[in-house]
Design an enzyme around this catalytic site. Structure first.
Site, short mmCIF file in Angstrom:
data_model
loop_
_atom_site.label_atom_id
_atom_site.label_comp_id
_atom_site.label_asym_id
_atom_site.label_seq_id
_atom_site.Cartn_x
_atom_site.Cartn_y
_atom_site.Cartn_z
N GLU A 172 0.82 -1.21 0.00
CA GLU A 172 0.00 0.00 0.00
C GLU A 172 0.86 1.27 0.00
OE1 GLU A 172 -2.72 -0.53 3.31
OE2 GLU A 172 -4.20 -1.46 2.00
N GLU A 248 -6.85 -7.57 -0.62
CA GLU A 248 -7.37 -7.52 0.75
C GLU A 248 -8.83 -7.14 0.67
OE1 GLU A 248 -5.48 -5.03 3.60
OE2 GLU A 248 -3.47 -5.89 3.30
#
Length: 600
Positions: A172, A248
């Site tokens: 991320e 995710e």
């Protein structure tokens, strides 16, 4: 589901097993979907790895994904990374293969994961201003770490007959920075380290996040908790030939101390899973089985300038609960995945509830005098990192001239919480910054500050910030205390026999407490400490974690392997006030709930 063959390194450069074209994953010439779930080896007792992995198989998954927490393996710079026992990543991946699961490895080096410091060692981040950049001062230690880490699993890649089908490049990054050299540098380190299988990045499904997080030479995966159709559109617009992979899927959420326990409706989560996989999309449930932030590994978040430490439980309202229970969400998601009817996993064997008395031991200050390390003299306050301490409890002590009338003792910057004593008497507490009223007798008084770190921030620009007294301590707003003796409570090596004798100097009752629970046989349990305020608890010399009456968590999970037939010893370090009893229960109490709503 068939097990993977045993691994064997081929001297040739093997082609990746998992590929993609025409918007689909392909494996052995056939279309393939990744149906994965996150389960972190560092959050699950190793004696329970197989059981929990089998529960993922029953959930209908074909893959497990795990982060690798660098600080879990190398908490100290001068020690080599440890890959034994609980830290045996290789054994975890081999166990996954034995039960028939593929594996995805997410080596970071930054992982977030609500894990303290985002998985980065504090010896690396202390005072560092170029975290997660192409600066050699950051990349060189990362390269050395990868040199130790990657051989633990590169020969377990699917192209060599093992379970590992994909490896994530960083984590991320689009939510953190904009150095165009950094993520490609991590990719290149992985390739240099013989990673042959699919490389991918994972970021939120927005253009600003993907602009700096997604890179050439790695699949662009997306992280989200809802609105799969919108994420799918973003993916197809930016990478029209790539498969849709939600790396995710946030089917639950984590909790902070002092805030509600997050839950998500099972049918709502399952409906989004069904939407993701309907047209051949792939998904990884975050979390499929959350586990526990044992010890002091829980991280913290910065929410509008407020530190919010994460609780000990990482149940995350996952499909497989913290104690292995198969939840309503488990059954709803497995139906969405079209899993077979038969569920082989059995309910966990739980302890018969029992309550035992807690005996008071040595008071807090006296106990720390017995247990703390040799004092380090310093001419100013300083962070744990500057003083060479790990925490989470460090004692700062000074001789201070205090008048015989009340004055303010001001602590300008505390990370994160301090208990203040003058001549052995508790006078107040400070969180972040503030003052307490003190007085002396016109001569030197002993000022003792017990500073507690509540978890390193794991996400955002405050990543890597120092803990301890990072600002000055002032008397009456002007005079700075300069000469200190600082010592640490060594959480991993202290002698409980030194603090078993009762004797309180703190009228609140802060200090050590002891209990013995006799069991006919080991079983999973949930520990409750009614009447206790805040502190840490050990079970048979294992640091279970932090408890705190502010909740939401009211019980701590005790895995069966930590207990034994016969007597089981419980030790409590209470920072506020001791209770009279300790309970083992047969079910968790994670507190009042609040529905999780995605805030992306």
């Amino acid at each position: 589901m068939a097990s993977h063959p045993s691994s064997g390194v081929d001297s040739a450069v093997n082609a990746p097993t998992l590929t993609h074209r025409d918007g689909r994953f392909w494996r052995d010439g056939s279309p393939h979907q990744i149906l994965a779930g996150s389960m972190h080896y560092f959050r699950v007792h190793p004696d329970q790895w197989r059981d929990r992995l089998l529960r993922l198989v029953d959930l209908g998954l074909n893959t497990v994904d795990t982060y690798v927490a660098w600080n879990f393996h190398q908490p100290r710079r001068d020690e080599a990374p440890d890959f034994t026992g609980w830290r045996d990543l290789r054994r975890f991946l081999q166990t996954a293969a034995e039960v028939g699961l593929d594996a995805i490895v997410r080596p970071g080096p930054y992982i977030c994961a609500e894990w303290t410091n985002g998985g980065l060692p504090t010896w690396l981040t202390a005072g560092h201003t170029s975290l997660r950049t192409g600066d050699g001062r950051f990349l060189e230690p990362v390269a050395t770490w990868f040199d130790a880490l990657l051989p633990q699993f590169t020969d377990l890649q699917a192209c060599f007959g093992g379970p590992v089908i994909a490896v994530q490049v960083e984590n991320e990054y689009g939510s953190f920075g904009d150095d165009p050299d950094y993520v490609p540098a991590i990719r290149d380190l992985l390739v240099r380290g013989r990673v042959r299988e699919l490389l991918y990045t994972a970021d939120g499904p927005t253009d600003p996040m993907l602009d700096t997080g997604a890179i050439d030479g790695a699949l662009m995966a997306l992280n989200f908790g809802s609105r799969a159709d919108e994420a799918r559109s973003v993916g197809r617009r930016r990478r029209p030939g790539e498969p849709f992979f939600c790396a995710e899927f946030w089917n639950g959420w984590f909790d902070h101390w002092g805030h509600p326990h997050h839950v998500r409706d099972a049918s709502d989560a399952a409906a989004t899973v069904a939407d993701i996989v309907a047209d051949g999309g792939s998904v990884s449930l975050y979390m499929a089985h959350g586990g526990t932030n044992f010890g002091t590994w829980a991280g913290a978040n910065d929410v509008d300038g407020e530190l919010r430490p994460t609780v000990t439980s990482y149940d995350s309202d996952a499909a497989v609960a913290e104690d292995g229970t198969l939840t309503e969400k488990f059954h709803a998601i497995r139906r969405a995945l079209g899993a077979p009817e038969v569920v082989r996993s059995k309910p966990p064997a739980m302890v018969t509830p029992v309550t035992v008395p807690a005996a008071a031991g040595t008071g807090l200050l006296a106990g720390l005098t017995e247990l703390c390390s040799a004092p380090v003299p310093t001419y100013s306050t300083g962070s744990f990192e500057e003083l060479g301490f790990e925490g989470p409890i460090v004692r700062y002590e000074a001789k201070v001239l205090l008048p015989d009338h009340p004055v303010e003792l001001t602590l300008q910057e505390v990370r994160d919480r301090v208990l203040v004593y003058v001549d052995g008497v508790f006078v107040g507490s400070v969180t972040a910054s503030g003052s307490v009223t003190v007085s002396g007798h016109g001569g030197p008084s002993r000022v003792t500050l017990l500073v507690e770190a509540l978890g390193q921030i794991n996400y955002g620009p405050r990543l890597g910030e120092r803990k301890g007294l990072v600002g000055p301590v002032l008397v009456d707003g002007r005079r700075m205390i300069q000469r200190w003796n600082v010592s640490e409570l060594p959480f991993d090596s202290w002698d409980r026999r030194a603090v078993t004798e009762a004797g309180d100097t703190d009228p609140r009752g802060a200090g050590f407490a002891f209990a013995t629970v006799t069991l006919p046989e080991p079983a999973d349990a949930h520990l409750a400490l009614p009447g206790f305020g805040k502190g840490f608890v050990w079970v048979n010399d294992f640091l279970l974690g932090r408890y705190w009456e502010v909740g939401p968590q009211r019980t701590l999970y005790v895995p069966r392997p930590l207990l034994r037939t016969g007597d089981n010893e419980i030790v409590v370090l209470e920072l506020e006030r001791r209770g009279a009893e300790v309970e083992l229960r047969d079910r968790p109490d994670l507190g009042p709930t609040e529905e999780y709503v995605e805030n992306l």
